[in-house]
Design an enzyme around this catalytic site. Structure first.
Site, PDB file in Angstrom:
ATOM      1  N   ASP A  63       1.020  -1.046  -0.048  1.00 49.82           N
ATOM      2  CA  ASP A  63      -0.034  -0.046  -0.030  1.00 49.82           C
ATOM      3  C   ASP A  63       0.803   1.268   0.105  1.00 49.82           C
ATOM      4  O   ASP A  63       1.982   1.287   0.243  1.00 49.82           O
ATOM      5  CB  ASP A  63      -0.969  -0.175   1.163  1.00 49.82           C
ATOM      6  CG  ASP A  63      -0.420   0.153   2.483  1.00 49.82           C
ATOM      7  OD1 ASP A  63       1.001   0.336   2.516  1.00 49.82           O
ATOM      8  OD2 ASP A  63      -1.016  -0.016   3.595  1.00 49.82           O
ATOM      9  N   SER A  64       0.315   2.388  -0.135  1.00 54.42           N
ATOM     10  CA  SER A  64       1.339   3.579  -0.284  1.00 54.42           C
ATOM     11  C   SER A  64       1.540   4.382   0.795  1.00 54.42           C
ATOM     12  O   SER A  64       2.229   5.260   0.940  1.00 54.42           O
ATOM     13  CB  SER A  64       0.354   4.603  -1.299  1.00 54.42           C
ATOM     14  OG  SER A  64      -0.865   4.726  -0.678  1.00 54.42           O
ATOM     15  N   GLY A  65       0.654   3.855   1.905  1.00 55.17           N
ATOM     16  CA  GLY A  65       0.821   4.673   3.343  1.00 55.17           C
ATOM     17  C   GLY A  65      -0.202   5.508   3.539  1.00 55.17           C
ATOM     18  O   GLY A  65      -0.210   6.151   4.664  1.00 55.17           O
ATOM     19  N   GLY A  66      -1.074   5.757   2.536  1.00 54.71           N
ATOM     20  CA  GLY A  66      -2.241   6.794   2.603  1.00 54.71           C
ATOM     21  C   GLY A  66      -3.296   6.461   3.849  1.00 54.71           C
ATOM     22  O   GLY A  66      -3.245   7.396   4.626  1.00 54.71           O
ATOM     23  N   HIS A  79      -5.251 -20.656  11.521  1.00 54.73           N
ATOM     24  CA  HIS A  79      -6.612 -21.242  11.218  1.00 54.73           C
ATOM     25  C   HIS A  79      -7.463 -20.214  10.707  1.00 54.73           C
ATOM     26  O   HIS A  79      -8.195 -20.254   9.722  1.00 54.73           O
ATOM     27  CB  HIS A  79      -7.137 -21.696  12.345  1.00 54.73           C
ATOM     28  CG  HIS A  79      -8.802 -21.750  12.421  1.00 54.73           C
ATOM     29  ND1 HIS A  79      -9.605 -22.564  11.617  1.00 54.73           N
ATOM     30  CD2 HIS A  79      -9.858 -20.612  12.545  1.00 54.73           C
ATOM     31  CE1 HIS A  79     -10.786 -22.529  11.316  1.00 54.73           C
ATOM     32  NE2 HIS A  79     -10.989 -21.170  11.887  1.00 54.73           N
ATOM     33  N   GLY A 116     -10.899   3.929   0.983  1.00 56.78           N
ATOM     34  CA  GLY A 116     -11.591   4.726   1.905  1.00 56.78           C
ATOM     35  C   GLY A 116     -12.963   3.994   2.319  1.00 56.78           C
ATOM     36  O   GLY A 116     -13.791   4.630   2.737  1.00 56.78           O
ATOM     37  N   CYS A 161      -6.736 -27.191  12.901  1.00 58.87           N
ATOM     38  CA  CYS A 161      -7.819 -27.983  13.414  1.00 58.87           C
ATOM     39  C   CYS A 161      -7.532 -29.569  12.905  1.00 58.87           C
ATOM     40  O   CYS A 161      -8.268 -30.237  13.624  1.00 58.87           O
ATOM     41  CB  CYS A 161      -8.828 -27.502  12.037  1.00 58.87           C
ATOM     42  SG  CYS A 161      -9.661 -25.948  12.485  1.00 58.87           S
ATOM     43  N   ASP A 163      -2.953   8.315  -1.714  1.00 59.31           N
ATOM     44  CA  ASP A 163      -4.364   8.580  -1.798  1.00 59.31           C
ATOM     45  C   ASP A 163      -4.486   9.463  -0.689  1.00 59.31           C
ATOM     46  O   ASP A 163      -3.923   9.188   0.398  1.00 59.31           O
ATOM     47  CB  ASP A 163      -5.171   7.533  -2.097  1.00 59.31           C
ATOM     48  CG  ASP A 163      -5.415   6.613  -1.075  1.00 59.31           C
ATOM     49  OD1 ASP A 163      -4.059   6.231  -0.400  1.00 59.31           O
ATOM     50  OD2 ASP A 163      -6.328   5.835  -0.675  1.00 59.31           O
ATOM     51  N   CYS A 184     -12.885 -27.297   8.500  1.00 57.21           N
ATOM     52  CA  CYS A 184     -11.490 -26.637   8.181  1.00 57.21           C
ATOM     53  C   CYS A 184     -10.373 -27.515   8.034  1.00 57.21           C
ATOM     54  O   CYS A 184     -10.350 -28.632   8.698  1.00 57.21           O
ATOM     55  CB  CYS A 184     -11.220 -25.713   9.269  1.00 57.21           C
ATOM     56  SG  CYS A 184      -9.732 -24.983   8.826  1.00 57.21           S
ATOM     57  N   ASP A 223      -7.621  -7.154   1.121  1.00 52.67           N
ATOM     58  CA  ASP A 223      -6.698  -7.347   2.241  1.00 52.67           C
ATOM     59  C   ASP A 223      -7.342  -6.988   3.650  1.00 52.67           C
ATOM     60  O   ASP A 223      -8.167  -6.212   3.322  1.00 52.67           O
ATOM     61  CB  ASP A 223      -5.484  -6.416   2.023  1.00 52.67           C
ATOM     62  CG  ASP A 223      -5.527  -5.155   2.566  1.00 52.67           C
ATOM     63  OD1 ASP A 223      -6.136  -4.381   1.707  1.00 52.67           O
ATOM     64  OD2 ASP A 223      -5.131  -4.695   3.504  1.00 52.67           O
ATOM     65  N   CYS A 232      -7.132 -26.823   8.053  1.00 48.47           N
ATOM     66  CA  CYS A 232      -5.791 -26.609   8.272  1.00 48.47           C
ATOM     67  C   CYS A 232      -5.073 -27.212   9.467  1.00 48.47           C
ATOM     68  O   CYS A 232      -5.821 -28.145  10.055  1.00 48.47           O
ATOM     69  CB  CYS A 232      -5.948 -25.069   8.754  1.00 48.47           C
ATOM     70  SG  CYS A 232      -6.480 -25.117  10.598  1.00 48.47           S
ATOM     71  N   GLN A 263     -11.545   6.871  -4.693  1.00 51.49           N
ATOM     72  CA  GLN A 263     -12.317   7.565  -3.531  1.00 51.49           C
ATOM     73  C   GLN A 263     -13.445   8.142  -3.683  1.00 51.49           C
ATOM     74  O   GLN A 263     -14.068   7.751  -4.658  1.00 51.49           O
ATOM     75  CB  GLN A 263     -11.293   8.559  -2.808  1.00 51.49           C
ATOM     76  CG  GLN A 263      -9.852   8.038  -2.362  1.00 51.49           C
ATOM     77  CD  GLN A 263      -9.890   7.151  -1.048  1.00 51.49           C
ATOM     78  OE1 GLN A 263     -10.994   7.202  -0.578  1.00 51.49           O
ATOM     79  NE2 GLN A 263      -8.901   6.389  -0.544  1.00 51.49           N
TER      80      GLN A 263
HETATM   81 ZN   LIG Z   1      -8.635 -24.583  10.963  1.00 55.60          ZN
END
Ligand SMILES: [Zn+2]
Length: 369
Positions: free
Chosen positions: A92-95, A332, A213, A306, A144, A301, A263, A303, A186
């Protein structure tokens, strides 16, 4: 040919599946990017990320430019070499971080105090691009101006327009051929401003588009309205990235509207507070009744957490603040989120995304973990 391109593979209503091609390999979309703020996804390492099939990760310009600094990371092989991660990276740009610090904004750039030593830092759109070129991710974002909501329309409008002017400056400043820059839409939760911002950003030569935003205090209805207005103006052959969104309902609603990338710190942040994401509804592992529960967090799940550990054990680790608790729950929660996105993609390919969406929502509403 841009360094990063997106290829459509299936469309189901508004939802779409595809592949993002990057210098560090392909990423299936929809895609969720675990957040490695300081060049580390909290509590997990790159082997853990590979094991849960994370294909792309995000890192944070704001933090890395202050510590350890972009020049040092550049010397050490860029973020890929520094972190030991060979897959795609987006910074990301830091905005977003800067604007949560209440910066002084002028047309030139943003000025703010470092959270590390209080020193005054000036970040211009050009400097944000330069920092990201040294960090070396596959995808960099324009600087931004992110407005906290609710805000007066004229403020949202003025900062949306400033973001557009900064976007043009970022494009001019960008030189690295093995990296692409994404623009950022935005406009708050105002459909008209979102549409104007998206159309104007789409007219610039970006390889993809962030929708920024959001997830700043608006309701789901407001967010969806803003997404619809923005996405309608974005080209269908380039990727759309909804920044900062990561809860189950929000992700699926955005995917249904044609978003491709996401994200969020939510899966790892919740894990550090003992909260587990689950197909039958999210819950706190500390909840009474888990102290002798031998079942896994989520029976659906696959993973490693689990596969090996019970709610009773994880509850004990969290209560004792054992360090492994944070890793196990983070694995998890990230796996849950990545699996949700992969299942959404499969549903889009099969042409029944709506049925999938209804099924996920009702399982979470009915669940009583
Ligand atoms: Zn799991």
């Amino acid at each position: 040919m841009p360094a990063v391109t997106w290829e459509s593979q299936a469309v189901d209503g508004g939802a779409r599946a595809g592949v993002l091609h990057t210098p560090h390999g392909p990423v299936k979309t929809p895609a969720f990017m675990p957040v490695g703020t300081r060049a580390a996804v909290k509590a997990v390492d790159v082997d853990d990320l590979e094991a849960i099939s994370a294909e792309i990760i995000l890192s944070n310009t704001y933090h890395l430019m202050l510590r350890p600094g972009a020049d040092l990371i550049d010397q050490l092989g860029g973020l890929h070499g520094f972190m030991g991660w060979d897959g795609p990276i987006l910074t990301d740009s830091g905005g977003y971080q800067i604007f949560s610090l209440g910066p002084d904004i002028t047309e030139e750039g943003a000025s703010f105090k470092s959270i590390y030593d209080g020193a005054r830092v000036n970040l211009t759109p050009e400097e944000s691009v330069s920092v990201q070129e040294r960090l070396g991710p596959d995808i960099a974002m324009v600087l931004d101006v992110c407005v906290g909501l609710p805000a007066p329309r004229q403020t949202v409008e003025a900062e949306m327009r400033r973001t557009l002017r900064w976007a043009e400056r970022c494009l001019k400043a960008h030189t690295r051929p093995d990296q692409e820059l994404f623009g950022i839409v935005q406009g708050g939760v105002d459909a008209e401003l979102r549409a104007e911002s998206a159309a104007a950003t789409a007219a610039l030569d970006f390889a993809g588009f962030g929708i920024g935003g959001l997830s700043v205090g608006e309701s789901a209805e407001e967010r969806n309205l803003a997404l619809d207005a923005a996405i309608a103006q974005l080209p269908s052959h380039k990727p759309r990235y909804v920044m900062g969104l990561g809860d189950t309902e929000g992700l699926l609603e955005a995917i249904g509207r044609g978003a491709d990338m996401f994200d969020c710190v939510l899966p790892t942040r919740l894990a550090r507070h003992g909260k587990a994401l689950s197909s039958t509804g999210d819950f706190n592992i500390n909840t009474l009744g888990n102290e002798s529960d031998q079942t896994p967090i989520d029976p659906d799940c696959s993973c490693s957490t689990c596969g090996k550990h019970s709610k009773a054990y994880l509850r004990h680790l969290i209560r004792m603040k054992e360090l492994s608790a944070y890793r196990l729950l983070s694995i998890h929660n990230l796996h849950y989120t990545l699996s949700l996105i992969a299942a959404a993609r499969a549903a889009i390919e099969a042409g029944h995304f709506d049925v999938f969406l209804t099924g996920v929502m009702s399982a979470r509403a009915d669940g009583s973990p």
